[in-house]
Design a protein around this motif. Structure first.
Motif, mmCIF file in Angstrom:
data_model
loop_
_atom_site.group_PDB
_atom_site.id
_atom_site.type_symbol
_atom_site.label_atom_id
_atom_site.label_comp_id
_atom_site.label_asym_id
_atom_site.label_seq_id
_atom_site.Cartn_x
_atom_site.Cartn_y
_atom_site.Cartn_z
ATOM 1 N N GLU A 160 -69.126 -4.074 -11.301
ATOM 2 C CA GLU A 160 -69.973 -4.531 -12.371
ATOM 3 C C GLU A 160 -69.298 -4.541 -13.467
ATOM 4 O OE1 GLU A 160 -70.740 -2.376 -10.127
ATOM 5 O OE2 GLU A 160 -72.117 -3.428 -8.781
ATOM 6 N N GLU A 161 -68.495 -3.479 -13.709
ATOM 7 C CA GLU A 161 -67.803 -3.159 -15.231
ATOM 8 C C GLU A 161 -66.612 -4.242 -15.298
ATOM 9 O OE1 GLU A 161 -66.952 0.746 -14.222
ATOM 10 O OE2 GLU A 161 -68.532 1.766 -15.425
ATOM 11 N N TYR A 162 -65.857 -4.795 -14.193
ATOM 12 C CA TYR A 162 -64.966 -5.801 -14.363
ATOM 13 C C TYR A 162 -65.803 -7.188 -14.683
ATOM 14 C CZ TYR A 162 -61.404 -3.108 -12.097
ATOM 15 O OH TYR A 162 -60.400 -1.966 -11.830
ATOM 16 N N VAL A 163 -67.080 -7.334 -14.165
ATOM 17 C CA VAL A 163 -67.738 -8.667 -14.445
ATOM 18 C C VAL A 163 -68.006 -8.598 -15.907
ATOM 19 C CG1 VAL A 163 -69.693 -9.829 -14.183
ATOM 20 C CG2 VAL A 163 -68.557 -8.960 -12.246
ATOM 21 N N ARG A 164 -68.387 -7.548 -16.467
ATOM 22 C CA ARG A 164 -68.808 -7.410 -17.935
ATOM 23 C C ARG A 164 -67.626 -7.557 -18.990
ATOM 24 N NH1 ARG A 164 -68.584 -2.770 -21.201
ATOM 25 N NH2 ARG A 164 -69.821 -2.736 -22.989
ATOM 26 N N PHE A 165 -66.374 -6.816 -18.473
ATOM 27 C CA PHE A 165 -65.376 -7.019 -19.066
ATOM 28 C C PHE A 165 -64.846 -8.627 -19.312
ATOM 29 C CE2 PHE A 165 -60.573 -7.347 -18.205
ATOM 30 C CZ PHE A 165 -60.101 -7.351 -19.471
ATOM 31 N N ALA A 166 -64.833 -9.393 -18.042
ATOM 32 C CA ALA A 166 -64.668 -10.683 -17.988
ATOM 33 C C ALA A 166 -65.526 -11.511 -18.863
ATOM 34 C CB ALA A 166 -64.578 -11.386 -16.503
ATOM 35 N N GLU A 167 -66.710 -11.017 -18.826
ATOM 36 C CA GLU A 167 -67.791 -12.026 -19.669
ATOM 37 C C GLU A 167 -67.413 -11.794 -21.105
ATOM 38 O OE1 GLU A 167 -71.571 -10.324 -18.816
ATOM 39 O OE2 GLU A 167 -71.680 -11.369 -16.837
ATOM 40 N N ILE A 168 -67.340 -10.652 -21.618
ATOM 41 C CA ILE A 168 -66.753 -10.537 -22.857
ATOM 42 C C ILE A 168 -65.574 -11.180 -23.247
ATOM 43 C CG2 ILE A 168 -66.032 -8.594 -24.731
ATOM 44 C CD1 ILE A 168 -68.068 -6.571 -23.072
ATOM 45 N N LEU A 169 -64.577 -11.055 -22.419
ATOM 46 C CA LEU A 169 -63.149 -11.483 -22.668
ATOM 47 C C LEU A 169 -63.219 -13.073 -22.794
ATOM 48 C CD1 LEU A 169 -60.437 -10.467 -23.027
ATOM 49 C CD2 LEU A 169 -59.892 -10.966 -20.733
ATOM 50 N N SER A 170 -64.335 -13.705 -22.167
ATOM 51 C CA SER A 170 -64.502 -15.201 -22.202
ATOM 52 C C SER A 170 -64.946 -15.600 -23.538
ATOM 53 C CB SER A 170 -65.482 -15.623 -21.206
ATOM 54 O OG SER A 170 -66.918 -15.210 -21.768
ATOM 55 N N GLY A 171 -65.527 -14.514 -24.496
ATOM 56 C CA GLY A 171 -65.831 -14.969 -25.789
ATOM 57 C C GLY A 171 -64.544 -15.019 -26.623
ATOM 58 N N PHE A 172 -63.441 -14.375 -26.353
ATOM 59 C CA PHE A 172 -62.236 -14.366 -27.069
ATOM 60 C C PHE A 172 -61.553 -15.842 -26.727
ATOM 61 C CE2 PHE A 172 -57.419 -13.461 -27.378
ATOM 62 C CZ PHE A 172 -57.443 -13.044 -28.465
ATOM 63 N N ALA A 173 -61.805 -16.184 -25.388
ATOM 64 C CA ALA A 173 -61.264 -17.531 -24.966
ATOM 65 C C ALA A 173 -61.959 -18.729 -26.017
ATOM 66 C CB ALA A 173 -61.174 -17.659 -23.703
ATOM 67 N N LEU A 174 -63.412 -18.716 -25.874
ATOM 68 C CA LEU A 174 -64.083 -19.628 -26.837
ATOM 69 C C LEU A 174 -63.732 -19.475 -28.303
ATOM 70 C CD1 LEU A 174 -66.489 -21.692 -26.835
ATOM 71 C CD2 LEU A 174 -68.043 -19.686 -27.216
ATOM 72 N N GLY A 175 -63.607 -18.458 -28.712
ATOM 73 C CA GLY A 175 -62.955 -18.599 -30.092
ATOM 74 C C GLY A 175 -61.688 -19.330 -30.334
ATOM 75 N N ALA A 176 -60.842 -18.950 -29.300
ATOM 76 C CA ALA A 176 -59.434 -19.681 -29.549
ATOM 77 C C ALA A 176 -59.455 -21.104 -29.166
ATOM 78 C CB ALA A 176 -58.422 -19.095 -28.466
#
Length: 714
Positions: A160-176
């Motif tokens: 579950e923590e990996y999924v949360r990490f992946a969700e947050i990291l997708s925001g970084f990709a969206l900004g780029a």
């Protein structure tokens, strides 16, 4: 400390690469700028580029603020913060690229005049390396910091923590991604408006040679090379790089392939470790570039690219072997080989090399030489032949990409597709260096001509520029190919995040989504080309006005009003960049929230297929026309037969907005739409994958909007 723990070193390695970029920038600035005429021209280019970037980023700051607020309200503050950091990193990469390009160009020109080819080549490569290291370093720094903060420090090893990490990291990709589309379209419109105006009036009507200082649009053209081909391409490859790693991380966190927590940990860490290996291999490649400076530029680039990819493959094999994967699909019971992730990485790396060779063939080989002969029949035959070359050139890259997807999927499932994208972009620092070298060499050649440095300097810079044309064309081909794999990886990550097992083509929502998705790239390409045409018309009118009304320009006694041309391109670029970016953000958002997951999957599939084919066609057709014109001018054929030269210039004017505006916009558009879908996946899951459901208030608003839309339609 296990091998997976070493992934936290990503952010120090990224910081080291960023520091190296600053060191190289200082080293470039230590070289002399040349005589007063050369310095004055260079300062005009620098001032115009920085002024444009300041105005563009002022507009984009508002977009970042609105986007961050929306993500905070709809998802969480961590994703909003990641979005802001991704946007800032993309903009910083653009700033560093422009600073390097506008300082290396004049110094390379002076080195060609005073020292010869070896020093000029080294300065141009060092300037390109600043952008390459900035792109690779910032991407690894951002991703590494999130991994360090959310996984390593907290010892968070639960799924579950990996999924949360992946969700947050997708925001970084969206900004780029968001910044990349705005930057690429805006920079492309700027440079092509100036380029078309300079060529059609200066060359065709006034009979001026390339980069004539009397041409009012010449300075704007060189400014455009910096903001479009350097900052724009940097943003393009930066968001591809980040998007590929994020997609692989999401798939590692969600794919039902891993039999234990240690396996899940290794799956999440491997994309980050591969990116680290790619940056290390690129650093070795940059050292080789300097060591092989005496060789011919194109030969040097080929050897270094091959050596760098080989080093990455060897290191990747060792890492995957040490991780000891045990992959089994929980849904189907299929067991994958332990080295499957390596074969996926290798498939992406091999596809990257194959696409580069195919692009070089179609833009500089026999197909491009066909356009030289076609120009003898006039502009119409040249344009028809170029369109045919561009359409034909899509076949080999698509087959190579299809093979890479096939191999990577059978090696490691959907997770393998994500790794293939990482493998293709692992050496992004070197790839971006080679690509950024092109506009620096082009500017150096132009400055040598405009400041009358002499025949020897022009011969050196023309040789560097010829190699730069090749590297730029290869870079555009690689950008289109990497967009394909990254978009497919992001699509796979989206499907895994929302629990989408299959898409029913008999479902009318899916069919309508396919058509809508296929329409979006075509419509955005139309907007981009319309903007270039409108801006180019104004530029043509302004250049004609100055040549007609300002006495002494043609005689060389009165300088043209270059600032006016820069302002025309700036205004046109800022207006043109808004609509494509808004469309790329809004379409997947509305379809996903108002219609559903299946329709959104159709939209992404349609947009990817159409966008990738358009990107490859436009990039290669434009590159072939550009090189055909250059071959005519270097061979002296243009002087012997002015009509043939006019035909090649007109064809190149058609191809320029295709390869530098509309085509690159396709690359970023398909990735932006896919990453938007990935970011809003928690709002769409609805229990399908066990992800966190949206807040009650947000869900109520979405349902209300759906009811309003249904009432209007029904």
């Amino acid at each position: 400390m296990t091998l997976t723990d070493l992934a936290w070193l990503a952010w120090p390695l990224g910081l080291l690469a960023l520091g190296s970029a600053f060191v190289l920038l200082v080293r470039v600035q230590r070289h002399p700028m040349g005589n007063e005429a050369l310095r004055e021209l260079a300062l005009q280019i620098q001032g115009g580029a920085i002024a444009f970037l300041r105005r563009q980023y002022g507009w984009l700051a508002a977009f970042v603020a609105v986007g961050a607020g929306a993500l905070w309200l709809a998802i969480n503050w961590q994703t909003a913060l990641a979005f802001v950091l991704g946007a800032f990193a993309s903009m910083l990469a653009g700033v560093l690229g422009i600073l390097a390009a506008t300082r290396a160009n004049v110094r390379a020109a002076e080195a060609a005049h005073s020292s010869g080819r070896e020093l000029a080549l080294r300065i141009a490569f060092d300037g390109g390396a600043v952008t390459g290291l900035a792109v690779g370093g910032l991407g690894l720094l951002g991703i590494g910091l999130f991994y360090f903060a959310l996984i390593y420090l907290q010892q968070a090893w639960l799924a579950e923590e990996y999924v949360r990490f992946a969700e947050i990291l997708s925001g970084f990709a969206l900004g780029a991604s968001g910044i990349a589309l705005f930057t690429r379209v805006g920079g492309g419109v700027f440079t092509k408006a100036a380029d078309v105006g300079a060529d059609l009036v200066g060359k065709v009507e006034a009979g001026m040679p390339e980069d004539d200082p009397r041409n009012p649009a010449a300075i704007a053209n060189h400014v455009g090379d910096a903001v479009g081909d350097t900052a724009g391409m940097g943003a393009d490859l930066f968001e591809s790089y980040v998007g590929s790693v994020v997609a692989a991380v999401v798939l590692g966190a969600t794919a039902p392939l891993f039999t234990s927590g240690d396996q899940r940990m290794a799956a999440v860490a491997l994309p980050i470790l591969a990116a680290m290996l790619g940056l290390l291999a690129s650093a070795v490649g940059l050292v080789l570039l300097r060591a092989l400076g005496r060789a011919r530029p194109v030969k040097t680039l080929r050897l270094v690219a091959l050596a760098t990819s080989g080093l990455f493959v060897v290191m990747a094999f060792a890492v995957v072997w040490a991780l000891g994967f045990d992959l089994e699909d929980a849904a189907t019971g299929r067991v994958f080989r332990p080295m499957g992730p390596f074969w996926a990485l290798l498939a992406g790396a091999v596809a990257a090399g194959g696409v580069g060779l195919a692009t070089e063939l179609y833009t500089t080989g026999r197909p491009a030489r066909r356009l030289v002969r076609a120009a003898e029949g006039g502009p119409a035959t040249s344009i028809i032949s170029g369109l045919a070359v561009g359409l034909e050139s899509t076949a080999v890259p698509v087959l190579l990409l299809g093979a890479a997807v096939w191999v990577s999927y059978f090696a490691a499932g959907l997770y393998g597709i994500g790794l293939a994208a990482v493998g293709m972009l692992s050496t992004v620092a070197l790839n971006m260096t080679v690509d950024a070298y092109g506009p620096i060499a082009d500017n150096a050649s132009g400055l040598a001509r405009m400041s009358h440095l002499g025949t020897q300097a022009r011969q050196v810079t023309d040789e560097l520029d010829a190699a730069g044309k090749t590297t730029a064309a290869i870079g555009k081909g690689l950008a289109a190919a990497s967009a394909t794999l990254t978009a497919l990886a992001l699509f796979s990550a989206f499907a895994a995040s929302v629990g989408l097992q299959a898409v029913d083509l008999a479902d009318p929502e899916v069919l309508v989504g396919l058509l809508l998705g296929g329409l979006v790239p075509v419509f955005v390409a139309s907007l981009a080309l319309t903007a270039v045409g409108r801006a180019a018309r104004r530029m043509v009118e302004e250049v004609r006005r100055q040549l007609r009304e300002i006495p002494g320009i043609m005689e060389g006694t009165t300088p043209p009003d270059s600032a006016r041309c820069v302002d025309i391109s700036t205004r046109a670029a800022l207006r043109a960049m808004v609509a494509p970016g808004v469309i790329g953000l809004v379409v997947p958002l509305l379809v996903g929230l108002l219609v559903g997951v299946d329709a959104l999957a159709g939209v992404l599939a349609g947009a990817t297929v159409t966008g990738v084919l358009l990107a490859l066609f436009m990039a290669n057709a434009g590159g072939a026309w550009d090189n055909a014109r250059k071959q005519l001018e270097l061979s002296g054929h243009a002087e012997r037969d002015p009509a043939v030269h006019v035909a090649s210039v007109v064809s190149d004017a058609v191809g320029d907005p295709l390869k530098d505006v509309a085509g690159p916009a396709m690359n970023i558009l398909v990735k932006l739409m896919a990453v938007v879908a990935l970011v809003i996946a928690p709002l769409l899951a609805g229990g399908r994958s066990g992800l966190e459901a949206p807040a009650d208030e947000f869900e109520t608003v979405v349902e209300l909007v759906r009811e309003v839309v249904a009432a209007l339609v029904g």
